[in-house]
Scaffold this motif. Structure first.
Motif, PDB file in Angstrom:
ATOM      1  N   ALA A  57       0.827  -1.213   0.000  1.00 38.62           N
ATOM      2  CA  ALA A  57       0.000   0.000   0.000  1.00 38.62           C
ATOM      3  C   ALA A  57       0.856   1.256   0.000  1.00 38.62           C
ATOM      4  N   ALA A  58       2.051   1.169   0.593  1.00 38.15           N
ATOM      5  CA  ALA A  58       2.959   2.319   0.636  1.00 38.15           C
ATOM      6  C   ALA A  58       3.753   2.490  -0.647  1.00 38.15           C
ATOM      7  N   GLY A  59       3.613   1.530  -1.570  1.00 42.20           N
ATOM      8  CA  GLY A  59       4.261   1.681  -2.874  1.00 42.20           C
ATOM      9  C   GLY A  59       5.360   0.695  -3.164  1.00 42.20           C
ATOM     10  N   ALA A  60       5.578  -0.288  -2.287  1.00 42.32           N
ATOM     11  CA  ALA A  60       6.596  -1.300  -2.579  1.00 42.32           C
ATOM     12  C   ALA A  60       6.292  -1.956  -3.924  1.00 42.32           C
ATOM     13  N   ALA A  61       7.335  -2.131  -4.741  1.00 43.39           N
ATOM     14  CA  ALA A  61       7.128  -2.717  -6.069  1.00 43.39           C
ATOM     15  C   ALA A  61       7.010  -4.227  -5.997  1.00 43.39           C
ATOM     16  N   ALA A  62       7.616  -4.819  -4.960  1.00 43.91           N
ATOM     17  CA  ALA A  62       7.615  -6.274  -4.811  1.00 43.91           C
ATOM     18  C   ALA A  62       7.960  -6.588  -3.373  1.00 43.91           C
ATOM     19  N   TYR A  63       7.845  -7.853  -3.015  1.00 43.17           N
ATOM     20  CA  TYR A  63       8.190  -8.269  -1.662  1.00 43.17           C
ATOM     21  C   TYR A  63       8.830  -9.639  -1.703  1.00 43.17           C
ATOM     22  N   LEU A  64       9.653  -9.881  -0.709  1.00 46.20           N
ATOM     23  CA  LEU A  64      10.278 -11.174  -0.540  1.00 46.20           C
ATOM     24  C   LEU A  64       9.478 -11.934   0.518  1.00 46.20           C
ATOM     25  N   THR A  65       9.353 -13.233   0.383  1.00 47.67           N
ATOM     26  CA  THR A  65       8.568 -13.999   1.350  1.00 47.67           C
ATOM     27  C   THR A  65       9.048 -15.438   1.433  1.00 47.67           C
ATOM     28  N   SER A  66       8.997 -15.980   2.642  1.00 47.51           N
ATOM     29  CA  SER A  66       9.249 -17.409   2.834  1.00 47.51           C
ATOM     30  C   SER A  66       7.940 -18.147   3.083  1.00 47.51           C
ATOM     31  N   GLU A  67       6.820 -17.448   2.871  1.00 41.23           N
ATOM     32  CA  GLU A  67       5.492 -18.034   2.988  1.00 41.23           C
ATOM     33  C   GLU A  67       4.814 -18.012   1.621  1.00 41.23           C
ATOM     34  N   ALA A  68       3.580 -18.424   1.576  1.00 33.49           N
ATOM     35  CA  ALA A  68       2.843 -18.422   0.315  1.00 33.49           C
ATOM     36  C   ALA A  68       2.684 -16.985  -0.184  1.00 33.49           C
ATOM     37  N   PRO A  69       2.877 -16.723  -1.488  1.00 33.28           N
ATOM     38  CA  PRO A  69       2.732 -15.367  -2.021  1.00 33.28           C
ATOM     39  C   PRO A  69       1.321 -14.815  -1.784  1.00 33.28           C
ATOM     40  N   GLN A  70       1.243 -13.488  -1.631  1.00 32.89           N
ATOM     41  CA  GLN A  70      -0.031 -12.826  -1.351  1.00 32.89           C
ATOM     42  C   GLN A  70      -0.464 -11.938  -2.508  1.00 32.89           C
ATOM     43  N   ALA A  72       0.441  -9.625  -6.182  1.00 33.19           N
ATOM     44  CA  ALA A  72       1.425  -8.659  -6.665  1.00 33.19           C
ATOM     45  C   ALA A  72       2.690  -9.417  -7.097  1.00 33.19           C
ATOM     46  N   THR A  73       3.866  -8.791  -6.949  1.00 30.73           N
ATOM     47  CA  THR A  73       5.121  -9.439  -7.338  1.00 30.73           C
ATOM     48  C   THR A  73       5.848  -9.913  -6.090  1.00 30.73           C
ATOM     49  N   ALA A  74       6.131 -11.214  -6.063  1.00 35.76           N
ATOM     50  CA  ALA A  74       6.788 -11.804  -4.904  1.00 35.76           C
ATOM     51  C   ALA A  74       8.059 -12.530  -5.326  1.00 35.76           C
ATOM     52  N   VAL A  75       9.043 -12.503  -4.432  1.00 37.43           N
ATOM     53  CA  VAL A  75      10.238 -13.341  -4.574  1.00 37.43           C
ATOM     54  C   VAL A  75      10.162 -14.349  -3.437  1.00 37.43           C
ATOM     55  N   VAL A  76       9.931 -15.594  -3.770  1.00 38.02           N
ATOM     56  CA  VAL A  76       9.716 -16.639  -2.773  1.00 38.02           C
ATOM     57  C   VAL A  76      11.047 -17.313  -2.463  1.00 38.02           C
ATOM     58  N   VAL A  77      11.400 -17.349  -1.171  1.00 43.19           N
ATOM     59  CA  VAL A  77      12.688 -17.910  -0.731  1.00 43.19           C
ATOM     60  C   VAL A  77      12.454 -18.843   0.458  1.00 43.19           C
ATOM     61  N   ASP A  78      13.478 -19.561   0.826  1.00 38.26           N
ATOM     62  CA  ASP A  78      13.380 -20.446   1.988  1.00 38.26           C
ATOM     63  C   ASP A  78      13.592 -19.693   3.295  1.00 38.26           C
ATOM     64  N   ASP A  79      14.491 -18.702   3.287  1.00 36.87           N
ATOM     65  CA  ASP A  79      14.872 -18.002   4.515  1.00 36.87           C
ATOM     66  C   ASP A  79      15.071 -16.530   4.182  1.00 36.87           C
ATOM     67  N   ASN A  80      14.277 -15.667   4.802  1.00 40.41           N
ATOM     68  CA  ASN A  80      14.326 -14.241   4.467  1.00 40.41           C
ATOM     69  C   ASN A  80      15.677 -13.611   4.797  1.00 40.41           C
ATOM     70  N   ALA A  81      16.211 -13.896   5.983  1.00 41.12           N
ATOM     71  CA  ALA A  81      17.468 -13.274   6.390  1.00 41.12           C
ATOM     72  C   ALA A  81      18.612 -13.722   5.487  1.00 41.12           C
ATOM     73  N   ALA A  82      18.651 -15.013   5.161  1.00 33.91           N
ATOM     74  CA  ALA A  82      19.701 -15.506   4.267  1.00 33.91           C
ATOM     75  C   ALA A  82      19.563 -14.896   2.882  1.00 33.91           C
ATOM     76  N   ALA A  83      18.333 -14.715   2.426  1.00 35.18           N
ATOM     77  CA  ALA A  83      18.102 -14.112   1.118  1.00 35.18           C
ATOM     78  C   ALA A  83      18.552 -12.656   1.103  1.00 35.18           C
ATOM     79  N   LEU A  84      18.276 -11.922   2.194  1.00 34.03           N
ATOM     80  CA  LEU A  84      18.724 -10.535   2.288  1.00 34.03           C
ATOM     81  C   LEU A  84      20.245 -10.462   2.204  1.00 34.03           C
ATOM     82  N   ALA A  85      20.931 -11.357   2.896  1.00 37.85           N
ATOM     83  CA  ALA A  85      22.388 -11.374   2.841  1.00 37.85           C
ATOM     84  C   ALA A  85      22.875 -11.598   1.411  1.00 37.85           C
ATOM     85  N   GLU A  86      22.233 -12.501   0.702  1.00 38.21           N
ATOM     86  CA  GLU A  86      22.646 -12.773  -0.681  1.00 38.21           C
ATOM     87  C   GLU A  86      22.361 -11.593  -1.596  1.00 38.21           C
ATOM     88  N   LEU A  87      21.309 -10.848  -1.321  1.00 41.49           N
ATOM     89  CA  LEU A  87      21.036  -9.639  -2.111  1.00 41.49           C
ATOM     90  C   LEU A  87      22.130  -8.599  -1.871  1.00 41.49           C
TER      91      LEU A  87
END
Length: 434
Positions: A57-70, A72-87
């Motif tokens: 709602a605030a304007g994020a273009a996409a989101y990362l998630t380790s849960e089922a997508p909700q 819009a545009t999602a990047v589905v990963v196993d672990d959010n913190a590990a994915a952030l580190a890789e980004l």
């Protein structure tokens, strides 16, 4: 740093669900997410997945998630913190300029702010905001590097052995600065020597083409020269290749000095307060020299540098009293430096409102007692908040501290300082409104 969501998915080891949109940066806070950013939910005391809708709602273009997508545009990963580190690791791989990594028991945020200003006087420079120095803050700093940045300054904190080495695997610094080693987080590390072992992981990470910037006034830091194949550049008041002479303070506690370096000399007038900021300025100057900034640009940048909030903020209140708000954090080294700054203020009454110095383990009682003794030696009245370790009887809370201060007039100077857990900035805020 701009990238397509599909690129982010590949870098994070995830999969893209939804349209392949461009993202302009990363945020982990739905309250401050900017339009176009990728929202990364942090799973801690609260589950960031609960705020995905708010971020969109605030304007994020996409989101990362380790849960089922909700949607819009999602990047589905196993672990959010590990994915952030890789980004963060991926963003660093795209950056070709120098990266300055900074660690130390005290001063790392101030050195980061000063180095960013000094290097920034010569070229576009990106730096960690506030104290973003951990497993979340470092990858966020890297991933949010603007496209036009030509240098990056990254603060690195350590809460255990191997932590800085891991952060360095993401940031791959070309210059490593160790500000100091002292009794900080000894509850976690055990000894000061163990602190030095952890901080030295920064210089061990440097390539032979890099530069290790070391405090020549601290033996535990200078000894780190044997732990790196990089070139070594030292700084310090008592010694060092980058040094300060003719140090003096103006009436507002702002240091003035002569900066002497292997590349030349120049006068420096800092906008920040406290004589101990000279040491931080020397570390920042050495880091700037290591990436090729000239001494005149360094002096200009240091002269305009502003610190992150609640660090040696010196103001004169409407009553004429002097307030030193250094409430962001505290350990024995920084507490002693702040007390000496208070002692330098020309006021008959000097009062320190002090909270606990956290994470000192077995050293807690001795270190607090030493600070209490130093305050007494300097003629400073101490009002302890919620701890009896300094010696005088404590008050219960922030409001009681303000009451205990009594009239704060033109003959009074007040220091407010404690570890972050104490939250004593509320005392400074109350005084500033009085």
């Amino acid at each position: 740093m701009r990238m397509l969501a599909s690129e982010a998915a590949r870098a994070a080891g995830g999969r893209l669900v939804g349209p392949d949109v461009e993202v302009s940066g990363i945020s982990i806070d739905s309250r401050t997410v900017a339009p176009g950013e990728l929202f990364v939910p942090v799973v801690a005391e609260r589950d960031g997945h609960d705020f995905i809708d708010d971020a969109l709602a605030a304007g994020a273009a996409a989101y990362l998630t380790s849960e089922a997508p909700q949607g819009a545009t999602a990047v589905v990963v196993d672990d959010n913190a590990a994915a952030l580190a890789e980004l963060g690791r991926h963003a660093r791989s795209r950056f070709e300029g120098p990266v300055v990594g900074i660690t130390g028991s005290v001063g790392k945020t101030s050195v980061k702010d000063m180095a960013a200003a000094a290097i920034g006087a010569d070229r576009p420079t990106h730096a960690s905001p506030m104290s973003f120095n951990n497993e979340l803050g470092v990858p966020l700093t890297l991933a949010n590097c603007p496209e036009d940045a030509e240098a990056v300054v990254v603060e690195m904190g350590a809460r255990g052995k191997g932590h800085i080495a891991w952060l360095c695997s993401l940031a791959r610094p070309t210059v490593g600065v160790v500000t100091s080693v002292g009794a900080a987080h000894t509850e976690l590390f055990g000894t000061v020597e163990a602190v030095a072992e952890a901080k030295g992981e920064l210089v061990e990470s440097l390539d032979p083409s890099g530069v290790a910037v070391l405090n020549a006034d601290q033996p535990l830091v200078t000894a780190m020269a044997d732990r790196t194949e990089a070139d070594v550049l030292t700084f310090g008041r008592a010694g060092g290749e980058v040094r300060a002479t003719d140090v003096r303070l103006d009436d507002g506690l702002r240091p003035r000095f002569r900066l002497e370096t292997p590349s030349g000399q120049t006068a420096v007038a800092l906008a920040v307060c406290g004589e101990h900021m000279v040491d931080n300025a020397l570390a920042a100057a050495a880091a700037s020299l290591a990436v090729g900034v000239g001494v005149d640009e360094i002096a200009a940048g240091l002269g305009s540098a502003q610190l992150s909030p609640w660090r040696m903020e010196v103001t004169t209140l409407a009553s004429g009293a002097v307030l030193i708000n250094d409430a962001y954090n505290a350990n024995p080294m920084s507490m002693a430096a702040a007390l000496r700054s208070l002692a330098a203020v020309d006021r008959p009454r000097r009062v320190a409102v002090l909270g606990e110095m956290a994470e000192l383990g077995d050293r807690t009682a001795a270190e607090h007692a030493a600070i209490g003794a130093l305050a007494q030696e300097l003629g400073i009245e101490v009002i302890p908040v919620a701890t009896a370790e300094f010696g005088p009887s404590p008050v219960a809370d922030d409001a009681a501290a303000v009451t205990a201060l009594g009239p704060v007039d033109a003959e009074t100077a007040v220091l407010v300082k404690a570890s972050r857990v104490a939250g004593l900035e509320t005392v400074a805020e109350a005084l500033s409104k009085s």
